[in-house]
Design a protein around this motif. Structure first.
Motif, PDB file in Angstrom:
ATOM      1  N   ASP A  87      -2.849  12.038  -2.495  1.00  0.00           N
ATOM      2  CA  ASP A  87      -3.860  11.800  -3.520  1.00  0.00           C
ATOM      3  C   ASP A  87      -3.383  10.683  -4.443  1.00  0.00           C
ATOM      4  O   ASP A  87      -2.213  10.664  -4.862  1.00  0.00           O
ATOM      5  CB  ASP A  87      -4.114  13.074  -4.319  1.00  0.00           C
ATOM      6  N   LEU A  88      -4.273   9.758  -4.757  1.00  0.00           N
ATOM      7  CA  LEU A  88      -3.907   8.597  -5.551  1.00  0.00           C
ATOM      8  C   LEU A  88      -4.151   8.839  -7.037  1.00  0.00           C
ATOM      9  O   LEU A  88      -4.977   9.672  -7.425  1.00  0.00           O
ATOM     10  CB  LEU A  88      -4.692   7.377  -5.074  1.00  0.00           C
ATOM     11  N   ASP A  89      -3.429   8.095  -7.851  1.00  0.00           N
ATOM     12  CA  ASP A  89      -3.509   8.232  -9.303  1.00  0.00           C
ATOM     13  C   ASP A  89      -3.448   6.835  -9.910  1.00  0.00           C
ATOM     14  O   ASP A  89      -2.430   6.152  -9.816  1.00  0.00           O
ATOM     15  CB  ASP A  89      -2.330   9.084  -9.795  1.00  0.00           C
ATOM     16  N   ASP A  90      -4.537   6.406 -10.534  1.00  0.00           N
ATOM     17  CA  ASP A  90      -4.593   5.033 -11.031  1.00  0.00           C
ATOM     18  C   ASP A  90      -3.685   4.778 -12.226  1.00  0.00           C
ATOM     19  O   ASP A  90      -3.542   3.638 -12.682  1.00  0.00           O
ATOM     20  CB  ASP A  90      -6.036   4.631 -11.363  1.00  0.00           C
ATOM     21  N   THR A  91      -3.024   5.828 -12.741  1.00  0.00           N
ATOM     22  CA  THR A  91      -2.094   5.647 -13.856  1.00  0.00           C
ATOM     23  C   THR A  91      -0.637   5.606 -13.389  1.00  0.00           C
ATOM     24  O   THR A  91       0.262   5.381 -14.209  1.00  0.00           O
ATOM     25  CB  THR A  91      -2.244   6.778 -14.887  1.00  0.00           C
ATOM     26  N   SER A  92      -0.399   5.815 -12.089  1.00  0.00           N
ATOM     27  CA  SER A  92       0.979   5.893 -11.599  1.00  0.00           C
ATOM     28  C   SER A  92       1.535   4.494 -11.307  1.00  0.00           C
ATOM     29  O   SER A  92       0.799   3.510 -11.229  1.00  0.00           O
ATOM     30  CB  SER A  92       1.053   6.745 -10.333  1.00  0.00           C
ATOM     31  N   SER A  93       2.852   4.450 -11.126  1.00  0.00           N
ATOM     32  CA  SER A  93       3.530   3.201 -10.760  1.00  0.00           C
ATOM     33  C   SER A  93       4.449   3.474  -9.566  1.00  0.00           C
ATOM     34  O   SER A  93       5.629   3.132  -9.581  1.00  0.00           O
ATOM     35  CB  SER A  93       4.341   2.671 -11.953  1.00  0.00           C
ATOM     36  N   ARG A  94       3.888   4.086  -8.544  1.00  0.00           N
ATOM     37  CA  ARG A  94       4.694   4.509  -7.400  1.00  0.00           C
ATOM     38  C   ARG A  94       4.965   3.353  -6.432  1.00  0.00           C
ATOM     39  O   ARG A  94       4.214   2.381  -6.366  1.00  0.00           O
ATOM     40  CB  ARG A  94       3.994   5.651  -6.666  1.00  0.00           C
ATOM     41  N   THR A  95       6.053   3.522  -5.678  1.00  0.00           N
ATOM     42  CA  THR A  95       6.388   2.592  -4.599  1.00  0.00           C
ATOM     43  C   THR A  95       6.283   3.331  -3.279  1.00  0.00           C
ATOM     44  O   THR A  95       6.841   4.425  -3.122  1.00  0.00           O
ATOM     45  CB  THR A  95       7.813   2.037  -4.783  1.00  0.00           C
ATOM     46  N   TYR A  96       5.560   2.736  -2.345  1.00  0.00           N
ATOM     47  CA  TYR A  96       5.328   3.347  -1.042  1.00  0.00           C
ATOM     48  C   TYR A  96       5.932   2.465   0.055  1.00  0.00           C
ATOM     49  O   TYR A  96       6.004   1.241  -0.085  1.00  0.00           O
ATOM     50  CB  TYR A  96       3.827   3.475  -0.756  1.00  0.00           C
ATOM     51  N   ALA A 123       6.851   7.854   1.959  1.00  0.00           N
ATOM     52  CA  ALA A 123       6.947   7.055   3.179  1.00  0.00           C
ATOM     53  C   ALA A 123       5.940   7.569   4.199  1.00  0.00           C
ATOM     54  O   ALA A 123       5.840   8.781   4.432  1.00  0.00           O
ATOM     55  CB  ALA A 123       8.353   7.124   3.762  1.00  0.00           C
ATOM     56  N   PHE A 124       5.178   6.646   4.792  1.00  0.00           N
ATOM     57  CA  PHE A 124       4.218   6.965   5.838  1.00  0.00           C
ATOM     58  C   PHE A 124       4.745   6.426   7.173  1.00  0.00           C
ATOM     59  O   PHE A 124       5.247   5.300   7.226  1.00  0.00           O
ATOM     60  CB  PHE A 124       2.858   6.321   5.544  1.00  0.00           C
ATOM     61  N   VAL A 125       4.619   7.235   8.222  1.00  0.00           N
ATOM     62  CA  VAL A 125       5.119   6.839   9.542  1.00  0.00           C
ATOM     63  C   VAL A 125       4.035   7.131  10.572  1.00  0.00           C
ATOM     64  O   VAL A 125       3.501   8.241  10.632  1.00  0.00           O
ATOM     65  CB  VAL A 125       6.401   7.615   9.921  1.00  0.00           C
ATOM     66  N   CYS A 126       3.699   6.126  11.407  1.00  0.00           N
ATOM     67  CA  CYS A 126       2.671   6.331  12.421  1.00  0.00           C
ATOM     68  C   CYS A 126       2.978   5.497  13.651  1.00  0.00           C
ATOM     69  O   CYS A 126       3.289   4.307  13.555  1.00  0.00           O
ATOM     70  CB  CYS A 126       1.290   5.977  11.877  1.00  0.00           C
ATOM     71  N   GLY A 127       2.883   6.123  14.823  1.00  0.00           N
ATOM     72  CA  GLY A 127       3.151   5.435  16.083  1.00  0.00           C
ATOM     73  C   GLY A 127       3.453   6.436  17.179  1.00  0.00           C
ATOM     74  O   GLY A 127       3.123   7.620  17.067  1.00  0.00           O
ATOM     75  N   PRO A 128       4.115   6.011  18.242  1.00  0.00           N
ATOM     76  CA  PRO A 128       4.477   6.914  19.335  1.00  0.00           C
ATOM     77  C   PRO A 128       5.514   7.950  18.894  1.00  0.00           C
ATOM     78  O   PRO A 128       6.227   7.760  17.899  1.00  0.00           O
ATOM     79  CB  PRO A 128       5.068   5.971  20.392  1.00  0.00           C
ATOM     80  N   THR A 151      13.023  13.681   1.176  1.00  0.00           N
ATOM     81  CA  THR A 151      12.664  15.083   1.374  1.00  0.00           C
ATOM     82  C   THR A 151      11.419  15.179   2.252  1.00  0.00           C
ATOM     83  O   THR A 151      10.707  14.188   2.448  1.00  0.00           O
ATOM     84  CB  THR A 151      12.375  15.768   0.026  1.00  0.00           C
ATOM     85  N   ASP A 152      11.137  16.387   2.756  1.00  0.00           N
ATOM     86  CA  ASP A 152       9.945  16.579   3.596  1.00  0.00           C
ATOM     87  C   ASP A 152       8.670  16.217   2.851  1.00  0.00           C
ATOM     88  O   ASP A 152       7.715  15.697   3.447  1.00  0.00           O
ATOM     89  CB  ASP A 152       9.869  18.038   4.066  1.00  0.00           C
ATOM     90  N   LYS A 153       8.624  16.472   1.545  1.00  0.00           N
ATOM     91  CA  LYS A 153       7.418  16.192   0.767  1.00  0.00           C
ATOM     92  C   LYS A 153       7.173  14.698   0.589  1.00  0.00           C
ATOM     93  O   LYS A 153       6.049  14.283   0.295  1.00  0.00           O
ATOM     94  CB  LYS A 153       7.511  16.878  -0.605  1.00  0.00           C
ATOM     95  N   GLN A 154       8.209  13.902   0.784  1.00  0.00           N
ATOM     96  CA  GLN A 154       8.056  12.450   0.646  1.00  0.00           C
ATOM     97  C   GLN A 154       7.648  11.790   1.957  1.00  0.00           C
ATOM     98  O   GLN A 154       7.246  10.624   1.956  1.00  0.00           O
ATOM     99  CB  GLN A 154       9.382  11.827   0.194  1.00  0.00           C
ATOM    100  N   ILE A 155       7.754  12.510   3.068  1.00  0.00           N
ATOM    101  CA  ILE A 155       7.513  11.924   4.389  1.00  0.00           C
ATOM    102  C   ILE A 155       6.172  12.399   4.929  1.00  0.00           C
ATOM    103  O   ILE A 155       5.894  13.603   4.996  1.00  0.00           O
ATOM    104  CB  ILE A 155       8.638  12.309   5.375  1.00  0.00           C
ATOM    105  N   HIS A 156       5.333  11.448   5.334  1.00  0.00           N
ATOM    106  CA  HIS A 156       4.011  11.758   5.891  1.00  0.00           C
ATOM    107  C   HIS A 156       3.899  11.047   7.237  1.00  0.00           C
ATOM    108  O   HIS A 156       4.059   9.821   7.308  1.00  0.00           O
ATOM    109  CB  HIS A 156       2.917  11.279   4.939  1.00  0.00           C
ATOM    110  N   SER A 157       3.623  11.801   8.291  1.00  0.00           N
ATOM    111  CA  SER A 157       3.594  11.190   9.619  1.00  0.00           C
ATOM    112  C   SER A 157       2.360  11.616  10.394  1.00  0.00           C
ATOM    113  O   SER A 157       1.781  12.677  10.137  1.00  0.00           O
ATOM    114  CB  SER A 157       4.850  11.559  10.420  1.00  0.00           C
ATOM    115  N   GLU A 158       1.972  10.773  11.332  1.00  0.00           N
ATOM    116  CA  GLU A 158       0.859  11.089  12.223  1.00  0.00           C
ATOM    117  C   GLU A 158       1.196  10.564  13.603  1.00  0.00           C
ATOM    118  O   GLU A 158       1.445   9.367  13.786  1.00  0.00           O
ATOM    119  CB  GLU A 158      -0.444  10.476  11.722  1.00  0.00           C
TER     120      GLU A 158
END
Length: 353
Positions: free
Chosen positions: A106-115, A213-218, A235-242
């Motif tokens: 979920d995005l937040d227009d007040t944040s200053s996150r790095t992805y 961190a987002f990860v997508c591929g084989p 951590t697991d909560k920081q990693i999103h994969s498909e």
């Protein structure tokens, strides 16, 4: 439950020699139904030679673009992708399921996150939606893309990525890695894997600077990158994969279900109605529903796309493969019915939850 509607193809563009970008016209009356989150996907349904084919493709347009676009890369022996790349044209009609998927934060227009995003091949497709939407929605966000391909010619969205860099000069950076074409700097040769990921955090950016961190591929690429992320402190909560579905992947009933004699009584809640069927314990719940002529949502049937997700309300159900549900969804009782089997003699599942 996710519905499907016949949509008209309004655009077909060649992006690489084996990839097309397809845009669908969404009528005013269906705009709400096809609202989507960045990183979600669509299931396309097409009758080819008397057989209904269902294939899932990630949305590559951003939420703010107000259009519905997917990329279809032709794969060897891929019946739908071959048909689409050779024949799909403006004006064609295709049944399209409403958007689904959980590959986003979920995005937040007040944040200053790095992805950071790690993509290989057509794994870039959902990440294009995620990157564009994030940069547009979070004005202080920074996004880094690490993108692996065989060759420069096979790189999907190459010019679009350059355009993003020109548009978001201070907030978006990207690096290409090629496995079958030599680049000047040795570091950028080869595939994205565990070692390459660890080296990225030594050479380019410190791991502790990245929020998600987002990860997508084989499969192999995802497993390697995630190993590198975790060894670097994520951590697991920081990693999103498909993960993408491996063609021909089939579910096999677990021993507990296969050994149960007799049939299971299944009650399935679909669009507010209850349907009762009976089936062998060794038949996947989704297959039992289809054999019972029930209109249940499904696409890949390989435990990846989550289209057939349902919640177990009663009984004992075992899921043999899961590459799409988050741990908290599994803990809450959700299963992928294409990979799930009734172990108890009676089960109740809802596709509406």
């Amino acid at each position: 439950m996710h519905q499907h509607h016949e949509l008209t193809v309004s655009g077909v563009e060649k992006n690489t020699p084996e990839t097309i970008v397809v845009t669908f016209d969404v009528p005013e009356g269906l705009r709400d139904a096809y609202q989507y989150k960045q990183g979600q996907h669509l299931t396309l349904i097409k009758d080819l030679n008397g057989e209904e084919l269902r294939r899932s493709y990630s949305i590559c347009s951003s939420v703010g673009e107000c259009k519905l676009t997917v990329a279809i890369r032709e794969v060897e022996n891929g019946r739908f992708s071959t048909y689409a790349n050779a024949n799909l044209a403006v004006g064609d009609k295709i049944d399209v399921m409403t958007p689904t998927g959980h590959f986003y934060v979920d995005l937040d227009d007040t944040s200053s996150r790095t992805y950071a995003a790690f993509a290989a091949g057509s794994g870039i497709t959902p990440l294009m939606s995620i990157i564009k939407t994030t940069l547009q929605t979070e004005p202080n966000a920074r996004f880094l893309l690490f993108y692996g391909n065989r060759t420069g010619r096979s790189t999907i969205f190459r010019s679009e990525i350059s355009d993003l860099k020109n548009r978001f000069t201070d907030r978006f950076s990207y690096w290409h890695f090629l496995s079958q074409e030599d680049l000047e700097m040795e570091f950028f040769n080869g595939r994205l894997d565990c070692n390459k990921t660890q080296e990225i955090f030594k050479r380019i950016i410190s791991a502790d600077k990245i929020d998600h961190a987002f990860v997508c591929g084989p499969d192999a690429m995802i497993d390697g990158v995630i190993e590198g992320l975790k060894s670097s402190g994520f951590t697991d909560k920081q990693i999103h994969s498909e993960k993408f579905l491996s063609e021909g992947q089939q579910a096999v009933a677990p021993g507990r279900a296969a050994e149960v004699e007799g049939e299971a009584e299944m009650t399935l809640v679909i669009d507010g109605d209850e349907f009762s069927i009976t089936s062998s314990h060794s038949v996947a719940i989704l297959d039992a529903a289809i054999e019972g002529d029930l209109d249940v949502p499904f696409a890949c049937k390989g435990g990846v796309c989550c289209t057939c997700r349902a919640k177990v309300l009663e009984g004992d159900v075992e899921m043999v493969l899961n590459q799409g549900l988050e741990p908290e969804e599994v803990a809450a009782g959700y299963v992928l019915t294409c990979q799930s089997y009734a172990v108890s003699d009676k089960v109740v599942l809802s596709f509406d939850e």
